[in-house]
Scaffold this motif. Structure first.
Motif, PDB file in Angstrom:
ATOM      1  N   GLY A 155       0.777  -1.270   0.118  1.00 30.26           N
ATOM      2  CA  GLY A 155       0.063   0.018  -0.099  1.00 30.26           C
ATOM      3  C   GLY A 155       0.713   1.152  -0.020  1.00 30.26           C
ATOM      4  O   GLY A 155       0.148   2.223   0.191  1.00 30.26           O
ATOM      5  N   LYS A 156       2.167   1.044  -0.058  1.00 28.94           N
ATOM      6  CA  LYS A 156       3.132   2.403  -0.104  1.00 28.94           C
ATOM      7  C   LYS A 156       3.306   2.657  -1.393  1.00 28.94           C
ATOM      8  O   LYS A 156       3.416   1.897  -2.463  1.00 28.94           O
ATOM      9  CB  LYS A 156       4.290   2.329   0.989  1.00 28.94           C
ATOM     10  CG  LYS A 156       3.877   1.773   2.219  1.00 28.94           C
ATOM     11  CD  LYS A 156       5.299   1.682   3.033  1.00 28.94           C
ATOM     12  CE  LYS A 156       5.042   1.425   4.338  1.00 28.94           C
ATOM     13  NZ  LYS A 156       4.595   2.581   5.112  1.00 28.94           N
ATOM     14  N   LEU A 157       3.500   3.932  -1.627  1.00 34.81           N
ATOM     15  CA  LEU A 157       4.195   4.533  -2.941  1.00 34.81           C
ATOM     16  C   LEU A 157       5.523   4.471  -2.899  1.00 34.81           C
ATOM     17  O   LEU A 157       6.371   5.157  -2.111  1.00 34.81           O
ATOM     18  CB  LEU A 157       3.594   5.793  -3.234  1.00 34.81           C
ATOM     19  CG  LEU A 157       3.936   6.641  -4.492  1.00 34.81           C
ATOM     20  CD1 LEU A 157       3.211   5.983  -5.706  1.00 34.81           C
ATOM     21  CD2 LEU A 157       3.648   8.095  -4.369  1.00 34.81           C
ATOM     22  N   TYR A 158       6.131   3.761  -3.890  1.00 38.47           N
ATOM     23  CA  TYR A 158       7.451   3.742  -4.387  1.00 38.47           C
ATOM     24  C   TYR A 158       8.054   4.674  -5.087  1.00 38.47           C
ATOM     25  O   TYR A 158       7.369   4.706  -6.180  1.00 38.47           O
ATOM     26  CB  TYR A 158       7.870   2.309  -4.875  1.00 38.47           C
ATOM     27  CG  TYR A 158       7.996   1.166  -3.586  1.00 38.47           C
ATOM     28  CD1 TYR A 158       8.931   0.727  -3.238  1.00 38.47           C
ATOM     29  CD2 TYR A 158       6.613   0.990  -2.981  1.00 38.47           C
ATOM     30  CE1 TYR A 158       8.998  -0.398  -2.150  1.00 38.47           C
ATOM     31  CE2 TYR A 158       6.521  -0.115  -2.002  1.00 38.47           C
ATOM     32  CZ  TYR A 158       7.803  -0.702  -1.675  1.00 38.47           C
ATOM     33  OH  TYR A 158       7.480  -1.609  -0.546  1.00 38.47           O
ATOM     34  N   VAL A 159       9.180   5.344  -4.896  1.00 32.76           N
ATOM     35  CA  VAL A 159       9.704   6.741  -5.496  1.00 32.76           C
ATOM     36  C   VAL A 159      11.135   6.448  -5.610  1.00 32.76           C
ATOM     37  O   VAL A 159      11.795   6.541  -4.416  1.00 32.76           O
ATOM     38  CB  VAL A 159       9.296   7.865  -4.979  1.00 32.76           C
ATOM     39  CG1 VAL A 159       9.819   8.941  -5.704  1.00 32.76           C
ATOM     40  CG2 VAL A 159       7.866   7.924  -4.824  1.00 32.76           C
ATOM     41  N   PRO A 160      11.833   6.286  -6.719  1.00 30.88           N
ATOM     42  CA  PRO A 160      13.098   6.106  -6.864  1.00 30.88           C
ATOM     43  C   PRO A 160      13.852   7.735  -6.858  1.00 30.88           C
ATOM     44  O   PRO A 160      12.910   8.780  -7.408  1.00 30.88           O
ATOM     45  CB  PRO A 160      13.420   5.641  -8.208  1.00 30.88           C
ATOM     46  CG  PRO A 160      12.315   5.739  -8.944  1.00 30.88           C
ATOM     47  CD  PRO A 160      11.299   6.081  -8.146  1.00 30.88           C
ATOM     48  N   GLU A 172      24.296  13.333  -0.940  1.00 29.82           N
ATOM     49  CA  GLU A 172      23.098  13.220  -0.073  1.00 29.82           C
ATOM     50  C   GLU A 172      22.748  11.675  -0.208  1.00 29.82           C
ATOM     51  O   GLU A 172      22.674  11.069  -1.220  1.00 29.82           O
ATOM     52  CB  GLU A 172      21.945  14.239  -0.511  1.00 29.82           C
ATOM     53  CG  GLU A 172      22.285  15.537  -0.465  1.00 29.82           C
ATOM     54  CD  GLU A 172      21.122  16.282  -0.897  1.00 29.82           C
ATOM     55  OE1 GLU A 172      19.804  15.975  -0.483  1.00 29.82           O
ATOM     56  OE2 GLU A 172      21.177  17.182  -1.597  1.00 29.82           O
ATOM     57  N   PRO A 173      22.610  10.949   1.068  1.00 23.71           N
ATOM     58  CA  PRO A 173      22.352   9.604   1.063  1.00 23.71           C
ATOM     59  C   PRO A 173      20.888   9.209   0.239  1.00 23.71           C
ATOM     60  O   PRO A 173      20.746   8.102  -0.324  1.00 23.71           O
ATOM     61  CB  PRO A 173      22.160   9.140   2.429  1.00 23.71           C
ATOM     62  CG  PRO A 173      21.845  10.308   3.274  1.00 23.71           C
ATOM     63  CD  PRO A 173      22.599  11.559   2.252  1.00 23.71           C
ATOM     64  N   ILE A 174      20.102  10.207  -0.162  1.00 22.42           N
ATOM     65  CA  ILE A 174      18.870   9.707  -1.007  1.00 22.42           C
ATOM     66  C   ILE A 174      18.970   9.398  -2.232  1.00 22.42           C
ATOM     67  O   ILE A 174      18.463   8.804  -2.852  1.00 22.42           O
ATOM     68  CB  ILE A 174      17.699  10.928  -0.804  1.00 22.42           C
ATOM     69  CG1 ILE A 174      16.325  10.313  -1.031  1.00 22.42           C
ATOM     70  CG2 ILE A 174      18.133  12.133  -1.489  1.00 22.42           C
ATOM     71  CD1 ILE A 174      15.145  11.304  -0.636  1.00 22.42           C
ATOM     72  N   PHE A 175      20.044   9.969  -2.926  1.00 26.73           N
ATOM     73  CA  PHE A 175      20.523   9.749  -4.100  1.00 26.73           C
ATOM     74  C   PHE A 175      20.963   8.227  -4.660  1.00 26.73           C
ATOM     75  O   PHE A 175      21.520   7.413  -3.513  1.00 26.73           O
ATOM     76  CB  PHE A 175      21.624  10.664  -4.708  1.00 26.73           C
ATOM     77  CG  PHE A 175      21.134  12.025  -4.876  1.00 26.73           C
ATOM     78  CD1 PHE A 175      20.429  12.278  -5.771  1.00 26.73           C
ATOM     79  CD2 PHE A 175      21.808  13.139  -3.985  1.00 26.73           C
ATOM     80  CE1 PHE A 175      19.899  13.740  -6.197  1.00 26.73           C
ATOM     81  CE2 PHE A 175      21.384  14.406  -4.271  1.00 26.73           C
ATOM     82  CZ  PHE A 175      20.515  14.784  -5.477  1.00 26.73           C
ATOM     83  N   ALA A 176      20.602   7.773  -5.653  1.00 29.06           N
ATOM     84  CA  ALA A 176      20.786   6.406  -6.173  1.00 29.06           C
ATOM     85  C   ALA A 176      19.873   5.420  -5.164  1.00 29.06           C
ATOM     86  O   ALA A 176      20.461   4.497  -4.619  1.00 29.06           O
ATOM     87  CB  ALA A 176      22.250   6.116  -6.255  1.00 29.06           C
ATOM     88  N   THR A 177      18.551   5.592  -5.099  1.00 29.46           N
ATOM     89  CA  THR A 177      17.899   4.846  -3.963  1.00 29.46           C
ATOM     90  C   THR A 177      16.331   4.708  -4.384  1.00 29.46           C
ATOM     91  O   THR A 177      16.003   5.286  -5.403  1.00 29.46           O
ATOM     92  CB  THR A 177      17.780   5.457  -2.528  1.00 29.46           C
ATOM     93  OG1 THR A 177      17.101   6.728  -2.845  1.00 29.46           O
ATOM     94  CG2 THR A 177      19.186   5.647  -1.919  1.00 29.46           C
ATOM     95  N   ILE A 178      15.653   3.534  -4.035  1.00 27.49           N
ATOM     96  CA  ILE A 178      14.456   3.401  -4.195  1.00 27.49           C
ATOM     97  C   ILE A 178      13.794   3.797  -2.726  1.00 27.49           C
ATOM     98  O   ILE A 178      14.327   2.946  -1.758  1.00 27.49           O
ATOM     99  CB  ILE A 178      13.893   2.062  -4.811  1.00 27.49           C
ATOM    100  CG1 ILE A 178      14.652   1.774  -6.268  1.00 27.49           C
ATOM    101  CG2 ILE A 178      12.360   1.939  -4.752  1.00 27.49           C
ATOM    102  CD1 ILE A 178      14.438   0.489  -6.795  1.00 27.49           C
ATOM    103  N   ASN A 179      12.742   4.696  -2.578  1.00 22.91           N
ATOM    104  CA  ASN A 179      12.116   4.937  -1.248  1.00 22.91           C
ATOM    105  C   ASN A 179      10.702   4.627  -1.470  1.00 22.91           C
ATOM    106  O   ASN A 179      10.143   4.319  -2.501  1.00 22.91           O
ATOM    107  CB  ASN A 179      12.431   6.349  -1.118  1.00 22.91           C
ATOM    108  CG  ASN A 179      13.603   6.931  -1.182  1.00 22.91           C
ATOM    109  OD1 ASN A 179      14.727   6.565  -0.435  1.00 22.91           O
ATOM    110  ND2 ASN A 179      14.196   7.258  -2.482  1.00 22.91           N
ATOM    111  N   ARG A 180      10.063   4.691  -0.309  1.00 24.54           N
ATOM    112  CA  ARG A 180       8.679   4.334  -0.043  1.00 24.54           C
ATOM    113  C   ARG A 180       8.130   5.184   0.756  1.00 24.54           C
ATOM    114  O   ARG A 180       8.671   5.710   1.830  1.00 24.54           O
ATOM    115  CB  ARG A 180       8.354   2.909   0.106  1.00 24.54           C
ATOM    116  CG  ARG A 180       8.838   2.377   1.294  1.00 24.54           C
ATOM    117  CD  ARG A 180       8.579   0.703   1.564  1.00 24.54           C
ATOM    118  NE  ARG A 180       9.101  -0.002   2.638  1.00 24.54           N
ATOM    119  CZ  ARG A 180       8.967  -1.158   2.897  1.00 24.54           C
ATOM    120  NH1 ARG A 180       8.358  -1.947   2.234  1.00 24.54           N
ATOM    121  NH2 ARG A 180       9.573  -1.514   4.081  1.00 24.54           N
ATOM    122  N   LEU A 181       6.898   5.628   0.701  1.00 23.74           N
ATOM    123  CA  LEU A 181       6.096   6.547   1.728  1.00 23.74           C
ATOM    124  C   LEU A 181       4.605   6.155   1.553  1.00 23.74           C
ATOM    125  O   LEU A 181       4.237   5.626   0.769  1.00 23.74           O
ATOM    126  CB  LEU A 181       6.352   7.981   1.447  1.00 23.74           C
ATOM    127  CG  LEU A 181       5.867   8.452   0.237  1.00 23.74           C
ATOM    128  CD1 LEU A 181       5.928  10.078   0.397  1.00 23.74           C
ATOM    129  CD2 LEU A 181       6.540   8.296  -1.039  1.00 23.74           C
TER     130      LEU A 181
END
Length: 377
Positions: A155-160, A172-181
């Motif tokens: 149910g989470k939104l995945y955002v690279p 910044e550690p957020i670069f080159a990642t896949i995230n979810r929220l």
């Protein structure tokens, strides 16, 4: 005497051109160049969809299309005849709104720096509704900054967030990642690390693991590195960027002193520089059973390889467990003719009827691939 000499030439005129009062035969459509397995056909779902890229479908069958320009389009097919009724611009003035996803009647759009939402979108296609900001703290770097977004089984939104470079150690550690929220924009967390630039992912219908394509770095030659198809069975895995590519190609600047065994190797190496993008598991029932739960990958095509590669849709077959890739082969080819491309596949979408849509940002089109036993291509 002169008339006799001219008469045979006059009689030949209708054979060499259109007869008076008729139109000349239309030039063959480029779709006739597409080669598919027996029983499959390709047609236009929509044309004049400028820069068509990511695809999503609403519960009423309306298809939404993101772009790397500033617009988002809607393609309603009200009579369900396999062809969009019209092309509707539902939003403009956005910051490369490549990513689109639908949840509970709302259209989520991924811009470079933020995620926005258009509620009850199906009822407001022509109203140019104002978006609700879901999350606006993403980096504003354009290099690999455009987003592919999708809701996962959780149910989470995945955002690279792609790397802001060809190859580098991002500050910044957020670069080159896949995230979810969460759908409301809260609870951002990183799911996968070391992902240079994914513009396509999907979840296995067998075990719900995340699979994604990743584009390798440039300037290591025509054949290095391969693009990647990766499997992330659990959160927190690292897939190598910027130290290793395709599992075993060491970055000449950042790979020294690193061990390839530290990072997750690809589930399958793909063609070098093919620009593998919006992959999808085939979960429909229209295609033959052999294609069910297998992975289709649109390859956008190499941009700086001396001999072009890609510009096609490939098929990766998995074993019975759904965890191991066993083969990698062509499924649809023909967008590249010699060394000249007339189209570039970007993203796939399986429709409720089991047919599959393909976006093309060079030919400004969305195609529909369907199957019927006994049909000859």
């Amino acid at each position: 005497m002169m008339i006799r000499r001219l008469l045979p030439l006059l009689l030949l005129v209708p054979l060499c051109g259109a007869a008076p009062g008729t139109s000349a035969p239309a030039a063959p459509d480029n779709l006739t160049k597409i080669k598919l397995p027996p029983g499959f056909t390709i047609s236009y779902f929509a044309r004049n969809v400028s820069g068509a890229r990511s695809l999503a479908v609403g519960s009423d069958g309306t298809v939404y299309v993101g772009t790397r320009a500033d617009k988002v389009f809607a393609l309603p097919d009200r009579n369900h005849d396999g062809r969009a009724d019209e092309v509707i611009t539902i939003a403009s003035g956005l910051n490369q709104p490549n990513g689109v996803a639908v949840r509970n009647g709302a259209l989520y759009v991924g811009e470079i720096h933020r995620i926005v939402r258009y509620d009850n979108i199906a009822t407001r296609l022509k109203q140019r509704p104002k978006p609700v900001v879901v999350y606006d703290k993403l980096p504003n770097k354009e290099w690999h900054g455009w987003k592919y977004i999708a809701f996962g089984p959780d149910g989470k939104l995945y955002v690279p967030v792609g790397a802001p470079c060809n190859s580098c150690e991002p500050e910044e550690p957020i670069f080159a990642t896949i995230n979810r929220l969460n759908p409301d924009g809260t609870g951002l967390e990183t799911f996968a690390y070391g992902v240079r630039n994914t513009v396509g992912f999907d979840w296995s219908p067998v075990d719900k693991s995340l699979w994604f394509t990743d584009n390798g770095r440039d300037l290591l030659g025509d054949n290095l590195p391969a693009d990647e198809l990766n499997r992330a069975a659990t959160p927190g895995l690292h897939f190598g960027f910027p130290y290793f590519f395709a599992g075993d190609v060491k970055d000449p600047q950042f790979g020294e002193g690193k061990s390839a065994g530290t990072y997750v190797k690809p589930a399958r190496k793909l063609g070098p520089h093919v620009a593998a993008l919006g992959m999808k598991f085939y979960t429909g029932r229209q295609f033959p059973a052999a294609y069910r739960n297998q992975i289709f990958i649109p390859e956008h095509g190499s941009w700086n390889r001396s001999q072009k590669l890609g510009y096609r849709i490939t098929l990766v077959k998995l074993d019975a467990t759904g965890k191991q890739a066993t083969s990698y082969e062509n499924f649809a080819t023909g967008w590249l003719q010699g060394q000249k491309a007339w189209g570039r596949p970007v993203c796939l979408l399986v429709l409720p009827d089991g047919s599959m849509l393909v976006s093309d940002d060079q030919n400004d089109a969305v195609y529909r691939i369907s199957y019927k036993a006994g049909v000859k291509k």
